[in-house]
Structures are given as structure tokens and as C-alpha cells.
Design a protein around this motif. Structure first.
Motif, short mmCIF file in Angstrom:
data_model
loop_
_atom_site.label_atom_id
_atom_site.label_comp_id
_atom_site.label_asym_id
_atom_site.label_seq_id
_atom_site.Cartn_x
_atom_site.Cartn_y
_atom_site.Cartn_z
N GLU A 248 0.83 -1.21 0.00
CA GLU A 248 0.00 0.00 0.00
C GLU A 248 0.86 1.25 0.00
OE1 GLU A 248 -2.79 -0.19 3.18
OE2 GLU A 248 -3.87 -1.91 2.34
N LEU A 249 1.95 1.23 0.77
CA LEU A 249 2.85 2.37 0.78
C LEU A 249 3.57 2.51 -0.55
CD1 LEU A 249 4.41 2.03 4.37
CD2 LEU A 249 2.59 3.58 3.62
N ALA A 250 3.94 1.38 -1.14
CA ALA A 250 4.61 1.42 -2.44
C ALA A 250 3.69 2.03 -3.49
CB ALA A 250 5.04 0.01 -2.85
N GLU A 251 2.40 1.68 -3.44
CA GLU A 251 1.44 2.26 -4.38
C GLU A 251 1.31 3.76 -4.16
OE1 GLU A 251 -1.32 2.95 -7.26
OE2 GLU A 251 -0.07 1.17 -6.97
N MET A 252 1.33 4.21 -2.91
CA MET A 252 1.23 5.64 -2.62
C MET A 252 2.43 6.39 -3.18
SD MET A 252 1.02 7.60 1.08
CE MET A 252 2.69 7.10 1.56
N VAL A 253 3.62 5.87 -2.99
CA VAL A 253 4.83 6.53 -3.46
C VAL A 253 4.87 6.57 -4.98
CG1 VAL A 253 7.36 6.33 -3.59
CG2 VAL A 253 6.17 6.04 -1.40
N GLY A 254 4.44 5.49 -5.62
CA GLY A 254 4.45 5.45 -7.08
C GLY A 254 5.77 4.98 -7.64
N ARG A 255 6.00 5.28 -8.91
CA ARG A 255 7.14 4.72 -9.64
C ARG A 255 8.37 5.63 -9.63
NH1 ARG A 255 4.81 3.51 -15.51
NH2 ARG A 255 4.64 5.81 -15.42
N GLY A 256 8.21 6.86 -9.19
CA GLY A 256 9.32 7.82 -9.29
C GLY A 256 9.56 8.57 -7.99
N ASN A 257 9.36 9.89 -8.04
CA ASN A 257 9.64 10.75 -6.89
C ASN A 257 8.35 11.18 -6.21
OD1 ASN A 257 12.69 11.27 -7.00
ND2 ASN A 257 12.06 11.70 -9.10
N PHE A 258 8.39 11.25 -4.89
CA PHE A 258 7.22 11.52 -4.05
C PHE A 258 7.61 12.54 -3.00
CE2 PHE A 258 4.85 10.32 -0.15
CZ PHE A 258 3.54 10.43 -0.61
N TRP A 259 6.82 13.60 -2.89
CA TRP A 259 7.11 14.64 -1.90
C TRP A 259 5.88 14.94 -1.06
CZ3 TRP A 259 8.23 16.68 -7.10
CH2 TRP A 259 9.58 16.51 -7.47
N VAL A 260 6.12 15.21 0.21
CA VAL A 260 5.07 15.69 1.11
C VAL A 260 5.60 16.94 1.81
CG1 VAL A 260 3.54 15.17 3.02
CG2 VAL A 260 4.28 13.32 1.49
N PHE A 261 4.87 18.03 1.67
CA PHE A 261 5.28 19.28 2.29
C PHE A 261 4.47 19.50 3.56
CE2 PHE A 261 6.67 19.73 -2.04
CZ PHE A 261 7.88 20.40 -1.93
N GLY A 262 5.20 19.61 4.66
CA GLY A 262 4.55 19.80 5.94
C GLY A 262 4.52 21.26 6.35
N PRO A 263 3.93 21.54 7.48
CA PRO A 263 3.96 22.91 7.98
C PRO A 263 5.38 23.29 8.39
CG PRO A 263 3.01 21.42 9.61
CD PRO A 263 3.22 20.62 8.36
N ASP B 53 9.19 24.02 8.15
CA ASP B 53 10.33 23.70 7.30
C ASP B 53 10.51 22.21 7.04
OD1 ASP B 53 11.22 26.31 6.87
OD2 ASP B 53 12.32 26.36 8.76
N LEU B 54 9.59 21.38 7.47
CA LEU B 54 9.77 19.93 7.34
C LEU B 54 9.21 19.42 6.01
CD1 LEU B 54 10.78 17.34 8.75
CD2 LEU B 54 8.48 17.09 9.70
N ARG B 55 9.98 18.55 5.37
CA ARG B 55 9.57 17.95 4.10
C ARG B 55 9.90 16.46 4.12
NH1 ARG B 55 12.91 20.24 1.43
NH2 ARG B 55 14.30 18.65 0.59
N LEU B 56 8.95 15.64 3.72
CA LEU B 56 9.14 14.20 3.57
C LEU B 56 9.26 13.89 2.09
CD1 LEU B 56 8.96 11.17 4.55
CD2 LEU B 56 6.48 11.43 4.39
N SER B 57 10.22 13.07 1.73
CA SER B 57 10.33 12.67 0.33
C SER B 57 10.66 11.18 0.26
CB SER B 57 11.40 13.49 -0.41
OG SER B 57 12.67 13.34 0.19
N ALA B 58 10.31 10.60 -0.87
CA ALA B 58 10.61 9.19 -1.11
C ALA B 58 10.91 9.02 -2.58
CB ALA B 58 9.46 8.30 -0.67
N GLN B 59 11.70 8.03 -2.89
CA GLN B 59 12.10 7.78 -4.27
C GLN B 59 12.16 6.28 -4.53
OE1 GLN B 59 16.28 8.27 -5.53
NE2 GLN B 59 15.54 9.68 -7.11
N ARG B 60 11.46 5.88 -5.58
CA ARG B 60 11.48 4.47 -5.98
C ARG B 60 12.78 4.17 -6.73
NH1 ARG B 60 7.93 -0.15 -6.64
NH2 ARG B 60 6.42 1.22 -5.63
N ASN B 61 13.46 3.11 -6.34
CA ASN B 61 14.67 2.69 -7.02
C ASN B 61 14.40 1.46 -7.88
OD1 ASN B 61 15.81 4.68 -5.43
ND2 ASN B 61 17.62 3.49 -4.94
N GLY B 62 15.24 1.26 -8.87
CA GLY B 62 15.05 0.15 -9.79
C GLY B 62 15.23 -1.21 -9.14
#
Length: 366
Positions: A189-204, A206-215
């Protein structure tokens, strides 16, 4: 003899393009082997820089076979879970900035060189000038003589000290980084949320969450924050940082199966130059360390290709080759570093999400 210190993308590209032109060079790499450590996440190679360098290296088709077109996908959310941006890459989209695993890129370059062109397990210690070139010393007590010493040894380059006193300084941003292995199986389910490439979440704030799918099936997860050195450290509870966010983001952080490591972003002065010195030059992060906004590795690879082509044009006068290469490289990478600094500012601080949306969809954002 040409001696290259550092077996990253820039140093290996230099060696490969020289090899294509029949010019001998040896890369000295401190890693004991290509498999001695993980190589980090994905790289998006741009047509005008990294891909141009691979064309000069005669490796364009091999790169396109290994690269991931779908790695260009982008998803962006806010901390409540609202989807702000989704850009999925069509199957026939141009390979303008496809992603490739760093390990795959390294393997591609290493495999393109004769075995004797890379000397593994050789860490640079210092170099002494001779009448022409340098005597290069390694930490194992060995040494070689060289006509041209090229520092491709990264942010904390020791070769750089032969040319300038400049050292990297903290750029005001720190990240906590970890990995989810085999994400499609262990966290579908988390993999589906992140998707196939780059994923960003901007918080209130200065905090930022990011994720990146690798081959290789992993997802690299990062929490980034602006602030003074130590704003995030080894004792920081990564999951606690996203308390109050959409619960899926806490799940993403807690799913990481390696300890979070701290990475402080450091940079060299934009537009760094140095007095030209016979028999030595720099490329990549050793010459122009910039924020990690997708330009650094591309710039390093183009450095390597352009230096090799300058040497091929002046094979009997290496100083003339360096005299052609350095000013062009410094001007080009100063612009890239300026763009990277602006991009890091764009994704940081209050209002970052709207700034990023304006960048990607200027006609859709007020």
C-alpha cells in the motif's frame, strides 16, 4: 600518464572518454571493489549534460537500456494527505531525464573500461610536485608518477588542497535518510502511494518528507529540515516528526528497515576558481559542490567528458588541455550551482508547496 583520484561518475566518465580516444589513464578508488558499499539512490541524467557525456563515451544505448523512463513520475501531497500534483510518464515519453540506479551507472562505466584502468582499494594521501607533473602517494605507502593529476574525489577532496583553500560549508539543511527494502512485497500500500518515481510531502514550517522508488525495488525515504547544524541528529525520532500528519506518512517512516542516517547539505562557494597550476585539475564535487537538486552528478559527468575531449585535442600538451577545460567548466557549473541553490530555496520553508506547484504547473496555480 593521467591519474584520476576517485571512481565516481565523473572520474569514470573521464577515464572512459579517454579510453575511447586511445589515451591511457588509471582511476584510483578508495573502495576495495565495486561492491564494497551501496552507491545511494537514483540519478536523473539530463540530455544536455549527463546523457551528452555518455554519448561522448559511446555508452548511450547501454544507458537507455538500463534507465527507467517511469522514474520521471512525480507525486506531491501536503501533510494532510491531499494530492497536489501527479505527473505520470507515458510509455512513449522522451527519455529527457530518466532515472538510473547509481550502482547500475557505476557498473556500466566500470564494465566499459579495461580491468587495469581501475585500481581498487587505493586511497589518496598527498601529492608532491616534480619537474613535470606529480608524485602521487597513497595511504598504503605506494606511489605513482603522473603527468596530470585529476581530483575527482568528491566533496571532501584532498586533491583540491593543491589548488585552493576553499572547503565545503553547511548550507542550512539537514536530512534523515533510510530505506524500505522489497517495498512492493513488504509494504504494497505504501509502495502504491509513493508510485514509480519521486514523491514529496510538504509539511507545515520547514519539514519535508520525500521518497524515491529505485530500480532494485527499494524505496529511499528522507525527512529534510532547514535550520542550524544539529537541527536533526542521530537521536531524532523520525516518526515523531510527522505526528499529526496523515497516518500514512508515519507508516512510511516506520516501515524503514535500516537506521536513519544524518546528512548535512554542504556546498562550495558558487563560482569557485583557482590559479591555474601545471599538472593538476579538478572535476565534479571536488570543484563545484552544490545542493543535491539533480545537477551535481550530471555536471561531474560532463566535466569528465569535456576534460577528456580537451586532452584528446591536445594530447602532447596537457596544460593546454586544462587551460581550455577549466574556465569553461567553471563558468558552466557556476550557473548550475546558482540554479541548484535557487531550487533548494524553492522547496524549503513556508509556502514551498505552492512555489513547487508554480514551477511544475505555472498556468494552474494562482
Amino acid at each position: 600518464m593521467i591519474t584520476i583520484i576517485g571512481g565516481g561518475p565523473g572520474g569514470l566518465t573521464l577515464a572512459r572518454v579517454l579510453h575511447v580516444h586511445g589515451i591511457d589513464a588509471v582511476v584510483y578508488e578508495r573502495d576495495a571493489s565495486r561492491a564494497a558499499r551501496t552507491q545511494g539512490g537514483m540519478l536523473d541524467l539530463h540530455t544536455e549534460t549527463g546523457q551528452a557525456a555518455l554519448q561522448a563515451a559511446g555508452l548511450e544505448s547501454e544507458f537507455l537500456a538500463a534507465a527507467r523512463r517511469e522514474g520521471q513520475d512525480q507525486r506531491m501531497m501536503d501533510h494532510t494527505g491531499a494530492l497536489l500534483l501527479q505527473q505520470d510518464t507515458p510509455d512513449d515519453a522522451p527519455m529527457a531525464r530518466p532515472e538510473i540506479d547509481r550502482s547500475d551507472l557505476r557498473d556500466l562505466l566500470v564494465d566499459s573500461l579495461p580491468a587495469e584502468a581501475i585500481s581498487w582499494g587505493r586511497a589518496f594521501s598527498h601529492a608532491e610536485p616534480r619537474s613535470s607533473g606529480y608524485v602521487v602517494h597513497f595511504t598504503d605507502g605506494s606511489s605513482v608518477e603522473t603527468d596530470l593529476l585529476v581530483g575527482a574525489d568528491g566533496a571532501n577532496s584532498r586533491v583540491r588542497r593543491l589548488l585552493t583553500d576553499a572547503e565545503p560549508t553547511y548550507a542550512g539543511s539537514t536530512s534523515l535518510q533510510s530505506i524500505i527494502h522489497d517495498a512492493d512485497r513488504t509494504q504494497p500500500e505504501l509502495a502504491e502511494m509513493v508510485g514509480r518515481g519521486n514523491f514529496w510531502v510538504f509539511g507545515p514550517g520547514d519539514l519535508r518528507l520525500s521518497a524515491q522508488r529505485n530500480g532494485d525495488g527499494t524505496i529511499r525515504v528522507s525527512l529534510s529540515m532547514r535550520g542550524p547544524e544539529g537541527v536533526l541528529d542521530e537521536e531524532t525520532d523520525a516518526a515523531a516528526l510527522v505526528d499529526g500528519w496523515d497516518p500514512r506518512f508515519g507508516q512510511l517512516v516506520r516501515a524503514c528497515d535500516e537506521p536513519f542516517v544524518v546528512r548535512q547539505i554542504a556546498v562550495l562557494p558558487i563560482g569557485l576558481t583557482w590559479p591555474r597550476r601545471s599538472g593538476v585539475t579538478l572535476l565534479g564535487d571536488a570543484a563545484h559542490l552544490m545542493p543535491p537538486m539533480g545537477e551535481g552528478a550530471n555536471a561531474a559527468m560532463l566535466d569528465g567528458a569535456e576534460l577528456a575531449l580537451a586532452i584528446a585535442a591536445h594530447p602532447d600538451d596537457l596544460d593546454a588541455a586544462v587551460a581550455v577545460y577549466e574556465p569553461a567548466m567553471q563558468a558552466r557549473t557556476a550557473e548550475a550551482a546558482e540554479d541548484s541553490a535557487k531550487a533548494m530555496e524553492m522547496i524549503s520553508g513556508p509556502g514551498a508547496a505552492q512555489k513547487v506547484l508554480r514551477f511544475f504547473q505555472p498556468d494552474l496555480v494562482d
